[in-house]
Write a protein that holds these residues in place. Structure first.
Motif, PDB file in Angstrom:
ATOM      1  N   ASN A  65       0.848  -1.191   0.000  1.00  0.00           N
ATOM      2  CA  ASN A  65       0.000   0.000   0.000  1.00  0.00           C
ATOM      3  C   ASN A  65       0.882   1.239   0.000  1.00  0.00           C
ATOM      4  N   LYS A  66       0.605   2.142  -0.934  1.00  0.00           N
ATOM      5  CA  LYS A  66       1.396   3.370  -1.074  1.00  0.00           C
ATOM      6  C   LYS A  66       0.442   4.556  -1.100  1.00  0.00           C
ATOM      7  N   LEU A  67       0.806   5.633  -0.397  1.00  0.00           N
ATOM      8  CA  LEU A  67      -0.031   6.826  -0.355  1.00  0.00           C
ATOM      9  C   LEU A  67       0.209   7.664  -1.613  1.00  0.00           C
ATOM     10  N   ARG A  70      -4.415   9.224  -1.000  1.00  0.00           N
ATOM     11  CA  ARG A  70      -5.186   7.980  -0.924  1.00  0.00           C
ATOM     12  C   ARG A  70      -4.264   6.773  -0.982  1.00  0.00           C
ATOM     13  N   SER A  71      -4.707   5.690  -0.369  1.00  0.00           N
ATOM     14  CA  SER A  71      -3.923   4.461  -0.378  1.00  0.00           C
ATOM     15  C   SER A  71      -4.084   3.743  -1.721  1.00  0.00           C
TER      16      SER A  71
END
Length: 205
Positions: free
Chosen positions: A80-82, A86-87
């Protein structure tokens, strides 16, 4: 990592390196690098697949220079990356072995996991049947990889009947596709999505 977790997520991709390796992170003295691998389809199009590799798998950076042919055995991992607050689900092939990349099957993935969202079955304007799936594939240390997959035709009809929690096995290939994202300021940006295109799928007993 246990034997079961090694067998439920197996990937082999082979092609030419498109980008020079870039340092990603370090864990207990082991350095990891990211690069993009171009893998040819039968149609002669090219999937651009992101790869993470440990420096312990290659002796010199020269071995991973742009244009070099290489084969990568490993697993498809999700993170998961911002992005834009948003993720975002990010997929990468985590390399466990490298070879000369001369295989006759340059893009193969085998997964065993659990359906974690209701399947989305639909037909295109040209009456082609498609089903989108999201699979949770167990990893060591109580982690899971969340891998989007797409099935076609008879496989799509079959997968459309799966329920959340069903355990399934799937064989296919990793594909990349470019889509357009409209940003808050109204500009349009090309982005790349990755998914598993399924050639064989079945429910595990």
């Amino acid at each position: 990592m246990g034997y079961e977790q090694m067998q439920n997520n197996k990937v082999y991709v082979a092609g030419r390196i498109l980008t020079a390796p870039v340092f990603s992170h370090e864990v207990m003295g082991e350095k990891f690098y990211d690069f993009v691998l171009g893998v040819r389809r039968l149609s002669d199009q090219e999937d651009e697949i992101p790869v993470t590799v440990s420096d312990r798998l290659f002796a010199e950076a020269d071995e991973l220079r742009v244009g070099t042919q290489v084969g990568v055995s490993g697993q498809l991992r999700s993170y998961n990356k911002l992005v834009d607050g948003r993720s975002k689900l990010v997929l990468r092939v985590f390399a466990r072995e490298l070879d000369a990349g001369t295989s006759d099957a340059p893009n193969v993935i085998e997964l065993e996991g659990f359906v974690c969202k209701p399947p989305v079955y639909r037909t295109t304007p040209f009456k082609r049947e498609i089903c989108d799936l999201l699979l949770a594939v167990n990893r060591a240390y109580n982690k899971s990889d969340y891998i989007p997959a797409i099935a076609w035709g008879r496989n799509a009809r079959y997968a459309g009947e799966f329920a959340v929690g069903d355990k399934i096995s799937a064989v296919g290939r990793i594909q990349s596709r470019v889509y357009q994202k409209t940003l808050e300021d109204g500009t349009v940006e090309d982005r790349v999505a990755y998914e598993v295109s399924v050639s064989k799928i079945e429910k595990c007993e």
